[in-house]
Design an enzyme around this catalytic site. Structure first.
Site, PDB file in Angstrom:
ATOM      1  N   ILE A  20       0.835  -1.207   0.000  1.00 39.77           N
ATOM      2  CA  ILE A  20       0.000   0.000   0.000  1.00 39.77           C
ATOM      3  C   ILE A  20       0.874   1.264   0.000  1.00 39.77           C
ATOM      4  O   ILE A  20       0.561   2.252  -0.679  1.00 39.77           O
ATOM      5  CB  ILE A  20      -0.955  -0.032   1.213  1.00 39.77           C
ATOM      6  CG1 ILE A  20      -1.952  -1.189   1.063  1.00 39.77           C
ATOM      7  CG2 ILE A  20      -1.693   1.294   1.367  1.00 39.77           C
ATOM      8  CD1 ILE A  20      -2.758  -1.502   2.316  1.00 39.77           C
ATOM      9  N   ASP A  39      11.028   3.186   5.495  1.00 38.79           N
ATOM     10  CA  ASP A  39      10.685   1.795   5.822  1.00 38.79           C
ATOM     11  C   ASP A  39      11.878   1.227   6.587  1.00 38.79           C
ATOM     12  O   ASP A  39      13.016   1.615   6.354  1.00 38.79           O
ATOM     13  CB  ASP A  39      10.443   0.994   4.528  1.00 38.79           C
ATOM     14  CG  ASP A  39       9.708  -0.317   4.776  1.00 38.79           C
ATOM     15  OD1 ASP A  39       8.569  -0.449   4.281  1.00 38.79           O
ATOM     16  OD2 ASP A  39      10.270  -1.208   5.453  1.00 38.79           O
ATOM     17  N   ASP A  61      13.716   2.124  11.674  1.00 41.62           N
ATOM     18  CA  ASP A  61      12.674   1.439  12.438  1.00 41.62           C
ATOM     19  C   ASP A  61      11.815   2.501  13.113  1.00 41.62           C
ATOM     20  O   ASP A  61      12.233   3.121  14.089  1.00 41.62           O
ATOM     21  CB  ASP A  61      13.316   0.516  13.475  1.00 41.62           C
ATOM     22  CG  ASP A  61      12.271  -0.156  14.356  1.00 41.62           C
ATOM     23  OD1 ASP A  61      11.053   0.074  14.159  1.00 41.62           O
ATOM     24  OD2 ASP A  61      12.679  -0.907  15.258  1.00 41.62           O
ATOM     25  N   SER A 144      -7.559  -1.163  10.054  1.00 45.32           N
ATOM     26  CA  SER A 144      -7.959  -2.410   9.385  1.00 45.32           C
ATOM     27  C   SER A 144      -9.422  -2.662   9.723  1.00 45.32           C
ATOM     28  O   SER A 144      -9.883  -2.298  10.819  1.00 45.32           O
ATOM     29  CB  SER A 144      -7.122  -3.586   9.892  1.00 45.32           C
ATOM     30  OG  SER A 144      -7.753  -4.812   9.571  1.00 45.32           O
ATOM     31  N   TYR A 160      -3.214  -7.885  16.665  1.00 50.41           N
ATOM     32  CA  TYR A 160      -3.312  -7.056  15.454  1.00 50.41           C
ATOM     33  C   TYR A 160      -4.585  -6.208  15.498  1.00 50.41           C
ATOM     34  O   TYR A 160      -4.547  -4.996  15.258  1.00 50.41           O
ATOM     35  CB  TYR A 160      -3.308  -7.950  14.214  1.00 50.41           C
ATOM     36  CG  TYR A 160      -3.378  -7.188  12.908  1.00 50.41           C
ATOM     37  CD1 TYR A 160      -2.237  -6.621  12.357  1.00 50.41           C
ATOM     38  CD2 TYR A 160      -4.588  -7.037  12.233  1.00 50.41           C
ATOM     39  CE1 TYR A 160      -2.299  -5.908  11.170  1.00 50.41           C
ATOM     40  CE2 TYR A 160      -4.658  -6.338  11.036  1.00 50.41           C
ATOM     41  CZ  TYR A 160      -3.508  -5.777  10.509  1.00 50.41           C
ATOM     42  OH  TYR A 160      -3.575  -5.065   9.331  1.00 50.41           O
ATOM     43  N   LYS A 164      -4.871  -2.017  15.783  1.00 51.92           N
ATOM     44  CA  LYS A 164      -5.598  -1.167  14.840  1.00 51.92           C
ATOM     45  C   LYS A 164      -6.717  -0.396  15.552  1.00 51.92           C
ATOM     46  O   LYS A 164      -7.041   0.738  15.193  1.00 51.92           O
ATOM     47  CB  LYS A 164      -6.152  -2.016  13.693  1.00 51.92           C
ATOM     48  CG  LYS A 164      -5.053  -2.663  12.841  1.00 51.92           C
ATOM     49  CD  LYS A 164      -4.113  -1.624  12.229  1.00 51.92           C
ATOM     50  CE  LYS A 164      -3.125  -2.219  11.255  1.00 51.92           C
ATOM     51  NZ  LYS A 164      -2.244  -1.218  10.623  1.00 51.92           N
ATOM     52  N   THR A 195      -1.215  -7.607  -1.222  1.00 50.82           N
ATOM     53  CA  THR A 195       0.135  -7.081  -0.977  1.00 50.82           C
ATOM     54  C   THR A 195       0.993  -8.215  -0.433  1.00 50.82           C
ATOM     55  O   THR A 195       0.465  -9.283  -0.083  1.00 50.82           O
ATOM     56  CB  THR A 195       0.116  -5.947   0.070  1.00 50.82           C
ATOM     57  OG1 THR A 195      -0.172  -6.529   1.350  1.00 50.82           O
ATOM     58  CG2 THR A 195      -0.918  -4.875  -0.245  1.00 50.82           C
TER      59      THR A 195
END
Ligand SMILES: NC(=O)c1ccc[n+]([C@@H]2O[C@H](COP(=O)([O-])OP(=O)(O)OC[C@H]3O[C@@H](n4cnc5c(N)ncnc54)[C@H](O)[C@@H]3O)[C@@H](O)[C@H]2O)c1
Length: 257
Positions: A20, A39, A61, A144, A160, A164, A195
Protein backbone atom coordinates in the site's frame (compact mmCIF):
# COMPACT_ATOMS: atom_id res chain seq x y z
CA UNK A 1 7.43 16.06 -11.32
CA UNK A 2 3.85 17.05 -12.12
CA UNK A 3 3.35 20.83 -11.76
CA UNK A 4 -0.36 20.37 -11.26
CA UNK A 5 -2.54 17.86 -9.52
CA UNK A 6 -4.59 17.28 -6.43
CA UNK A 7 -1.47 17.47 -4.26
CA UNK A 8 0.49 19.99 -6.34
CA UNK A 9 3.52 21.18 -4.40
CA UNK A 10 2.55 19.31 -1.24
CA UNK A 11 5.33 17.75 0.80
CA UNK A 12 4.38 14.19 1.76
CA UNK A 13 5.98 11.66 4.11
CA UNK A 14 4.81 8.07 3.54
CA UNK A 15 5.82 5.29 5.95
CA UNK A 16 5.99 1.83 4.43
CA UNK A 17 7.70 1.29 1.06
CA UNK A 18 5.92 -1.89 -0.02
CA UNK A 19 2.34 -2.83 -0.94
CA UNK A 20 0.00 0.00 0.00
CA UNK A 21 2.86 2.43 0.77
CA UNK A 22 4.29 1.99 -2.71
CA UNK A 23 0.87 2.65 -4.26
CA UNK A 24 0.44 5.77 -2.11
CA UNK A 25 3.85 7.11 -3.13
CA UNK A 26 2.97 6.57 -6.79
CA UNK A 27 -0.43 8.28 -6.53
CA UNK A 28 1.03 11.23 -4.62
CA UNK A 29 3.76 11.73 -7.23
CA UNK A 30 1.18 11.53 -10.03
CA UNK A 31 -0.79 14.28 -8.28
CA UNK A 32 2.15 16.66 -8.11
CA UNK A 33 3.42 16.03 -4.58
CA UNK A 34 7.02 15.73 -3.44
CA UNK A 35 7.38 12.45 -1.62
CA UNK A 36 9.67 11.02 1.06
CA UNK A 37 9.30 7.33 1.94
CA UNK A 38 10.61 5.51 5.01
CA UNK A 39 10.69 1.80 5.82
CA UNK A 40 12.75 -0.30 8.20
CA UNK A 41 13.63 -2.55 5.28
CA UNK A 42 16.32 -0.74 3.27
CA UNK A 43 15.87 -3.14 0.35
CA UNK A 44 12.22 -2.12 0.03
CA UNK A 45 13.17 1.56 0.05
CA UNK A 46 15.72 0.91 -2.69
CA UNK A 47 13.22 -1.11 -4.75
CA UNK A 48 10.65 1.68 -4.50
CA UNK A 49 13.22 4.29 -5.52
CA UNK A 50 14.24 2.16 -8.50
CA UNK A 51 10.61 2.29 -9.64
CA UNK A 52 9.91 5.90 -8.59
CA UNK A 53 13.23 7.77 -8.85
CA UNK A 54 11.68 11.13 -7.87
CA UNK A 55 10.95 9.80 -4.39
CA UNK A 56 13.48 10.45 -1.62
CA UNK A 57 13.80 7.67 0.93
CA UNK A 58 15.39 6.50 4.14
CA UNK A 59 15.57 3.31 6.14
CA UNK A 60 14.62 3.34 9.80
CA UNK A 61 12.67 1.44 12.44
CA UNK A 62 9.78 3.80 13.06
CA UNK A 63 8.92 2.09 16.34
CA UNK A 64 12.30 3.24 17.63
CA UNK A 65 12.18 6.77 19.04
CA UNK A 66 15.58 7.84 17.70
CA UNK A 67 14.98 6.40 14.24
CA UNK A 68 11.50 7.92 13.99
CA UNK A 69 12.81 11.35 14.96
CA UNK A 70 15.68 11.02 12.51
CA UNK A 71 13.40 9.98 9.63
CA UNK A 72 11.08 12.94 10.19
CA UNK A 73 14.03 15.35 10.37
CA UNK A 74 15.44 13.93 7.14
CA UNK A 75 12.06 14.26 5.45
CA UNK A 76 11.73 17.87 6.61
CA UNK A 77 15.22 18.65 5.30
CA UNK A 78 14.68 16.91 1.96
CA UNK A 79 11.20 18.32 1.32
CA UNK A 80 11.64 21.73 2.96
CA UNK A 81 8.69 21.11 5.31
CA UNK A 82 5.78 18.75 5.67
CA UNK A 83 2.13 19.06 4.63
CA UNK A 84 0.95 15.45 4.61
CA UNK A 85 1.87 12.40 6.69
CA UNK A 86 0.61 8.98 5.61
CA UNK A 87 1.30 6.26 8.18
CA UNK A 88 1.15 2.94 6.33
CA UNK A 89 4.02 0.97 7.90
CA UNK A 90 2.91 -1.98 9.97
CA UNK A 91 2.86 -5.74 10.16
CA UNK A 92 0.66 -8.70 10.79
CA UNK A 93 2.08 -10.58 13.73
CA UNK A 94 1.19 -14.23 13.33
CA UNK A 95 4.82 -15.18 12.81
CA UNK A 96 5.81 -13.21 15.93
CA UNK A 97 3.26 -15.07 18.08
CA UNK A 98 -0.05 -13.25 17.53
CA UNK A 99 -3.26 -15.29 17.55
CA UNK A 100 -6.36 -15.81 19.71
CA UNK A 101 -5.66 -14.37 23.16
CA UNK A 102 -5.31 -17.72 24.94
CA UNK A 103 -2.66 -18.80 22.44
CA UNK A 104 -0.99 -15.48 21.56
CA UNK A 105 2.34 -14.85 23.24
CA UNK A 106 3.20 -11.69 25.18
CA UNK A 107 6.13 -11.26 22.76
CA UNK A 108 3.68 -11.41 19.84
CA UNK A 109 1.47 -8.79 21.49
CA UNK A 110 4.48 -6.52 22.04
CA UNK A 111 5.80 -6.91 18.48
CA UNK A 112 2.45 -6.03 16.93
CA UNK A 113 1.68 -3.12 19.24
CA UNK A 114 5.20 -1.82 18.73
CA UNK A 115 5.27 -1.90 14.94
CA UNK A 116 1.66 -0.80 14.38
CA UNK A 117 0.55 1.46 17.24
CA UNK A 118 3.84 2.75 18.68
CA UNK A 119 5.31 3.51 15.23
CA UNK A 120 2.19 5.48 14.26
CA UNK A 121 2.32 7.42 17.53
CA UNK A 122 6.04 8.20 17.19
CA UNK A 123 5.90 9.45 13.61
CA UNK A 124 2.88 11.64 14.46
CA UNK A 125 4.72 12.91 17.54
CA UNK A 126 7.66 14.15 15.49
CA UNK A 127 5.68 15.32 12.44
CA UNK A 128 3.12 17.43 14.29
CA UNK A 129 5.28 20.39 15.44
CA UNK A 130 6.03 21.66 11.91
CA UNK A 131 2.37 21.18 10.93
CA UNK A 132 1.21 23.09 14.01
CA UNK A 133 3.71 25.88 13.31
CA UNK A 134 2.30 26.39 9.80
CA UNK A 135 -1.26 25.74 11.02
CA UNK A 136 -1.88 23.26 8.22
CA UNK A 137 -1.49 19.54 7.83
CA UNK A 138 -3.19 16.29 6.94
CA UNK A 139 -2.44 12.97 8.60
CA UNK A 140 -3.81 9.67 7.33
CA UNK A 141 -3.31 6.55 9.45
CA UNK A 142 -3.83 2.93 8.44
CA UNK A 143 -6.26 0.84 10.45
CA UNK A 144 -7.96 -2.41 9.39
CA UNK A 145 -11.50 -3.72 9.16
CA UNK A 146 -10.42 -6.23 11.81
CA UNK A 147 -10.44 -3.45 14.44
CA UNK A 148 -14.23 -3.25 14.29
CA UNK A 149 -15.48 -6.20 12.22
CA UNK A 150 -13.62 -9.34 13.29
CA UNK A 151 -13.70 -12.81 11.82
CA UNK A 152 -13.06 -15.74 14.14
CA UNK A 153 -12.46 -18.40 11.51
CA UNK A 154 -9.80 -16.87 9.30
CA UNK A 155 -8.35 -13.78 10.97
CA UNK A 156 -7.99 -14.51 14.69
CA UNK A 157 -5.00 -12.27 15.37
CA UNK A 158 -6.16 -10.40 18.43
CA UNK A 159 -3.09 -8.25 19.06
CA UNK A 160 -3.31 -7.06 15.45
CA UNK A 161 -6.97 -6.11 15.88
CA UNK A 162 -6.17 -4.32 19.15
CA UNK A 163 -3.28 -2.43 17.56
CA UNK A 164 -5.60 -1.17 14.84
CA UNK A 165 -8.26 -0.26 17.42
CA UNK A 166 -5.59 1.82 19.13
CA UNK A 167 -4.91 3.57 15.83
CA UNK A 168 -8.65 4.31 15.40
CA UNK A 169 -8.81 5.85 18.90
CA UNK A 170 -5.61 7.79 18.35
CA UNK A 171 -6.97 9.10 15.04
CA UNK A 172 -10.20 10.38 16.59
CA UNK A 173 -8.51 11.91 19.65
CA UNK A 174 -5.91 13.66 17.54
CA UNK A 175 -8.59 14.87 15.13
CA UNK A 176 -10.53 16.43 17.99
CA UNK A 177 -7.49 18.03 19.56
CA UNK A 178 -5.82 19.45 16.45
CA UNK A 179 -8.88 20.56 14.45
CA UNK A 180 -8.55 24.15 15.66
CA UNK A 181 -4.91 24.11 14.57
CA UNK A 182 -5.74 23.32 10.95
CA UNK A 183 -4.45 19.77 11.14
CA UNK A 184 -6.84 17.06 9.93
CA UNK A 185 -6.41 13.46 11.09
CA UNK A 186 -8.21 10.55 9.42
CA UNK A 187 -7.63 6.84 8.81
CA UNK A 188 -8.40 4.17 6.26
CA UNK A 189 -9.53 0.69 7.26
CA UNK A 190 -8.65 -1.70 4.44
CA UNK A 191 -10.14 -5.13 3.96
CA UNK A 192 -7.96 -7.84 2.49
CA UNK A 193 -5.64 -6.21 -0.05
CA UNK A 194 -3.27 -7.99 -2.44
CA UNK A 195 0.13 -7.08 -0.98
CA UNK A 196 3.14 -9.04 0.33
CA UNK A 197 1.65 -8.88 3.84
CA UNK A 198 -1.45 -10.86 2.84
CA UNK A 199 0.36 -13.48 0.71
CA UNK A 200 -0.61 -16.32 3.09
CA UNK A 201 -4.28 -15.34 3.04
CA UNK A 202 -4.34 -14.90 -0.74
CA UNK A 203 -3.03 -18.45 -1.14
CA UNK A 204 -5.54 -20.05 1.25
CA UNK A 205 -8.52 -21.50 -0.70
CA UNK A 206 -10.81 -21.16 2.35
CA UNK A 207 -10.04 -17.45 2.62
CA UNK A 208 -10.41 -16.96 -1.13
CA UNK A 209 -13.88 -18.52 -0.87
CA UNK A 210 -14.69 -16.42 2.20
CA UNK A 211 -13.80 -13.19 0.38
CA UNK A 212 -16.44 -13.88 -2.26
CA UNK A 213 -18.98 -13.32 0.52
CA UNK A 214 -17.18 -10.80 2.72
CA UNK A 215 -15.87 -8.42 0.02
CA UNK A 216 -18.87 -8.74 -2.33
CA UNK A 217 -18.10 -5.70 -4.49
CA UNK A 218 -15.44 -7.72 -6.30
CA UNK A 219 -15.44 -11.03 -4.44
CA UNK A 220 -11.65 -10.80 -4.37
CA UNK A 221 -8.79 -9.02 -2.59
CA UNK A 222 -8.63 -5.28 -3.16
CA UNK A 223 -5.73 -3.67 -4.98
CA UNK A 224 -3.18 -1.44 -3.22
CA UNK A 225 -4.37 1.37 -5.52
CA UNK A 226 -7.89 1.10 -4.07
CA UNK A 227 -6.51 2.06 -0.66
CA UNK A 228 -4.15 4.66 -2.12
CA UNK A 229 -7.09 6.40 -3.84
CA UNK A 230 -8.93 6.71 -0.51
CA UNK A 231 -5.78 7.99 1.19
CA UNK A 232 -5.25 10.49 -1.61
CA UNK A 233 -8.75 11.86 -1.04
CA UNK A 234 -8.24 12.20 2.72
CA UNK A 235 -4.84 13.86 2.19
CA UNK A 236 -6.08 16.34 -0.40
CA UNK A 237 -8.05 19.57 -0.07
CA UNK A 238 -11.12 17.69 -1.30
CA UNK A 239 -11.33 16.48 2.30
CA UNK A 240 -10.82 19.96 3.81
CA UNK A 241 -14.03 19.52 5.87
CA UNK A 242 -13.27 15.94 6.93
CA UNK A 243 -11.49 14.93 10.11
CA UNK A 244 -11.76 12.12 12.64
CA UNK A 245 -13.15 9.59 10.20
CA UNK A 246 -12.05 5.99 9.66
CA UNK A 247 -12.89 5.26 6.03
CA UNK A 248 -13.47 1.59 5.27
CA UNK A 249 -11.97 0.46 1.95
CA UNK A 250 -13.00 -3.14 1.91
CA UNK A 251 -15.44 -4.03 -0.85
CA UNK A 252 -18.40 -4.13 1.55
CA UNK A 253 -16.77 -6.10 4.40
CA UNK A 254 -18.65 -4.59 7.33
CA UNK A 255 -22.08 -4.67 5.68
CA UNK A 256 -21.68 -8.14 4.18
CA UNK A 257 -21.15 -10.12 7.41
N1 LIG B 1 -2.68 -6.06 3.04
C1 LIG B 1 -3.81 -6.13 3.71
O1 LIG B 1 -4.65 -7.00 3.48
C2 LIG B 1 -4.09 -5.11 4.80
C3 LIG B 1 -5.38 -5.07 5.36
C4 LIG B 1 -5.67 -4.15 6.35
C5 LIG B 1 -4.68 -3.28 6.78
N2 LIG B 1 -3.44 -3.34 6.24
C6 LIG B 1 -2.43 -2.41 6.74
O2 LIG B 1 -1.84 -1.71 5.69
C7 LIG B 1 -0.52 -1.34 6.03
C8 LIG B 1 0.43 -1.70 4.91
O3 LIG B 1 0.39 -3.07 4.71
P1 LIG B 1 0.80 -3.75 3.32
O4 LIG B 1 -0.28 -4.70 3.04
O5 LIG B 1 1.19 -2.72 2.34
O6 LIG B 1 2.04 -4.60 3.85
P2 LIG B 1 3.56 -4.69 3.40
O7 LIG B 1 4.15 -5.73 4.26
O8 LIG B 1 3.64 -4.84 1.93
O9 LIG B 1 4.13 -3.25 3.80
C9 LIG B 1 4.30 -2.84 5.12
C10 LIG B 1 5.68 -2.21 5.26
O10 LIG B 1 5.80 -1.67 6.58
C11 LIG B 1 7.14 -1.83 6.98
N3 LIG B 1 7.26 -1.76 8.42
C12 LIG B 1 6.70 -2.58 9.34
N4 LIG B 1 7.07 -2.20 10.57
C13 LIG B 1 7.87 -1.11 10.43
C14 LIG B 1 8.57 -0.27 11.34
N5 LIG B 1 8.56 -0.49 12.68
N6 LIG B 1 9.31 0.76 10.84
C15 LIG B 1 9.36 0.97 9.51
N7 LIG B 1 8.74 0.21 8.60
C16 LIG B 1 7.99 -0.83 9.07
C17 LIG B 1 7.54 -3.19 6.41
O11 LIG B 1 8.96 -3.33 6.31
C18 LIG B 1 6.82 -3.21 5.08
O12 LIG B 1 7.65 -2.80 3.99
C19 LIG B 1 -0.23 -2.03 7.36
O13 LIG B 1 -0.39 -1.09 8.41
C20 LIG B 1 -1.28 -3.10 7.45
O14 LIG B 1 -1.61 -3.44 8.77
C21 LIG B 1 -3.11 -4.23 5.26
Amino acid sequence: MAAEGRLAGRRVLVTGASGIGLAVARRCLDEGARVFVADRDAGRVDALRAELPDVVGAAGDLADEADAGDVVQRALAALGGLDVLVNVAGLSGRRYGDGPVHEATPAGWDAVMRNNARSTFLVCHFALPPMLAQRRGAIVNTSSVLASAPNASHFATHAYAASKGAIDALTRSMAAFYARDGVRVNAVAPGLIATPMSARAQGDPAIVAYLRERQPLTGAPGEPGDVADAILYLASDEARFVTGTVLEVAGGWSVAG
